[in-house]
Design an enzyme around this catalytic site. Sequence first.
Site, mmCIF file in Angstrom:
data_model
loop_
_atom_site.group_PDB
_atom_site.id
_atom_site.type_symbol
_atom_site.label_atom_id
_atom_site.label_comp_id
_atom_site.label_asym_id
_atom_site.label_seq_id
_atom_site.Cartn_x
_atom_site.Cartn_y
_atom_site.Cartn_z
ATOM 1 N N GLU A 136 -4.823 -9.644 3.499
ATOM 2 C CA GLU A 136 -5.673 -9.248 4.631
ATOM 3 C C GLU A 136 -6.899 -10.126 4.846
ATOM 4 O O GLU A 136 -7.221 -10.490 5.982
ATOM 5 C CB GLU A 136 -6.124 -7.785 4.472
ATOM 6 C CG GLU A 136 -5.034 -6.752 4.732
ATOM 7 C CD GLU A 136 -4.132 -6.512 3.527
ATOM 8 O OE1 GLU A 136 -4.281 -7.224 2.501
ATOM 9 O OE2 GLU A 136 -3.280 -5.609 3.606
ATOM 10 N N GLU A 188 0.815 -1.217 0.000
ATOM 11 C CA GLU A 188 0.000 0.000 0.000
ATOM 12 C C GLU A 188 0.850 1.269 0.000
ATOM 13 O O GLU A 188 0.509 2.252 -0.651
ATOM 14 C CB GLU A 188 -0.948 -0.016 1.207
ATOM 15 C CG GLU A 188 -2.060 -1.053 1.038
ATOM 16 C CD GLU A 188 -2.901 -1.225 2.289
ATOM 17 O OE1 GLU A 188 -2.352 -1.704 3.303
ATOM 18 O OE2 GLU A 188 -4.098 -0.869 2.261
#
Length: 702
Positions: free
Chosen positions: A126, A106
């Site tokens: 995730e 990210e």
Amino acid sequence: MNSKVVSVAWEGNIAVVTIDNPPVNTITAAVRDGLFAAAEELRARKDTAAAVMRCEGKTFLSGADIGEFSGPPKEEEYRRLFGLYENLPFPVVAAMHGTVMGGGLEITLACHYRIAAPGTRFAFPEVSLGIIPGAGGTQRMPRLIGVANTLDMVLSTRPVDAAKALELGFIDRIVEGDLRAGALAFARELVAAGKGPRRTAERKVDPASATDEVIARFTEQAQKQYRNRQAPYTAIEAVRAAAKLPLDKGLEYETELANRAKATVEAKGLIYAFFAERETKKIPGIGPQVRPRPVKSGAIIGSGTMGGGIAICFANAGIPVTVVDSSREALERGLSVVDKTYQSMVKRGRLAAGDKDRRMALIRGTLDYEDAAGADVIIEAVFENLDLKKKVFATLDRIAKPGAVLATNTSTLDIDAIATAVKRPRDVIGLHFFAPANVMPLLEVVRTADTAPDVIQTAMELARPLKKTPVLSRVCYGFIGNRMMEGYAREAERMVLEGATPRQVDGALENWGMAMGILAVFDMAGIEVGVSVHKSNADKYPPDPTYYQAELAIYEAGRLGQKNGKGYYRYEPGDRSRHDDPEAIELLQARALKLGIAPRQHTEQEILERCLYPLLNEGMRILEEGVAVRASDIDVVWTAGYGFPRYRGGPMFYADTIGLKKLLDGMKKYRDLFGPMHWQPAPLLEQLVREGRTIADYQGAK
Ligand code: NAI
């Protein structure tokens, strides 16, 4: 600026920000602090032309610190930090290598350009932890590669490689050779071409990638892939929002959703399971000063189902292994099964043909025990018979070199009794693999009263190359896993005698989350396997004439499960799909009539309670008796070896989730209904309920 973990070096007016936080450059608080300070330094120098962000060590930032997930939310801090880099007035290049996951990926999306070494892998893991990318991933990635491609990565959780990343378009270049030098050259090119920052925030999501049809397709995929889960849908909602909202609003919404996901039992269970698996190797009283014995070679006695599978584990690890059998025919059969297993891996593209040959070359079959004399670890996997195993161990005692670990793969026999056959009982240990041994990740390591600490350490360490998750148990009937299975399976069998159909029982368990219903598991394993275990251990079970009578009825009708196409279900040749079989149901009813078992209506709730409560109750006995080191070890046994849903944490975590009072009340309810023989609450359960404590409290206090 030079903090310990983040440093800035200058190459002319190009800044090189280097993160060095071994072993895998996890984004800890220190890394974030260092990155904040570095951004300030870059901004403060008026002539900065470009910046490179890179890492020392074996990988670029591998992801967020999972230990922080249970603490206060960090999304806001991540958002500020990433925004700082995104808004720098000169180009920022992320130069990646290794495995770039979650928060690590990210941050690069907030950089302006991305380059990578060949072989770099990128993933959003995730959802496998019950959470969603919460540091901009759901908002920035769709701006680079669209909603559909982003959802593909987020829902599959599988890594994509550098070539695929280039094709998708979220990296700009693959750089061969020295990555730092390549990144500097790339930055200089940008400067020379007068290219400024290229902010992801300013890009728009391709609307064609975010149609209702795309969303429906991924929702359907999530329904198939993730039973009883919420995170996949939350992730879909977040990624979809990227197409509708400007970045700042989208990031706020992502934070809201990320925190919602983190608060679910599913996320807590999965994160708990993640840590539980890393905890199993910590053994009280056996510290790092106890060195494992080196294992450079292995031997296996018995080349059957288990022996062959275990041999594959050794060969896959690159450890040469000698396989001894007493019969030539059995040995040849065993080795040909090994060969076929590898062949099918090659056929499915899972293994290169050359690797198959290399691995097969590590496995040596023999009829002569003396050939096992030099092995560092010898694992016995002959028929399940105490006298036979004692004989084998007496032979091993004679031939094995001093210091060799002598292990047994027994499921039901008393390992202390097996160890009486040798003059070196300290070297004896149980290594309980699960079928198929080359696939199932669980390894129960069973210590006897005499096993030496360094032998335990050797077994726990050997699990790593063999790619197993080891859990330590003490000797008792069934060890941890099968002992807990006893009541679980007993009730399933009892209910089909009471008139529930196999599908009804298995369906309830599967809807709840078990990988496979227990009756279907028996069909797969072979009905005769359970019958033989129950017959030879009849003295260990309570005196209940209905006990395991369902499998006996099935067995006596000549139904062995999948292997002959009929067990609790019916199967078509070459197909593992289950079909209801009125014949099986009829013969179960006939057996019930003979035994005088009253029919009963079963709600899905009752099926679950009757299977799960004895399982949890037995787990508490195992905990109290010290058979398992800790509650989370029991959970690992069931999630790694028995298909218990990880998103429910494991049986002990689940007991705390529903509440021990509820479990105790349930045990008492069924005790009143069916009598005390099978429904006695564990003393620890009664104690904790009396004290108003949880299993986690109990564990924490120890
Ligand atoms: P199997 O029947 O497939 O293989 C046993 C092998 O041992 C045969 O090849 C036989 O020829 C050989 N053998 C017999 N006596 C021998 C001797 N004196 N010396 C050398 N080889 C000898 O049995 P399987 O299923 O592989 O089970 C082996 C052990 O693993 C048993 O103790 C069983 O309880 C345990 N186990 C089995 C599991 C399963 O699902 N099959 C799971 C976990 C443990």
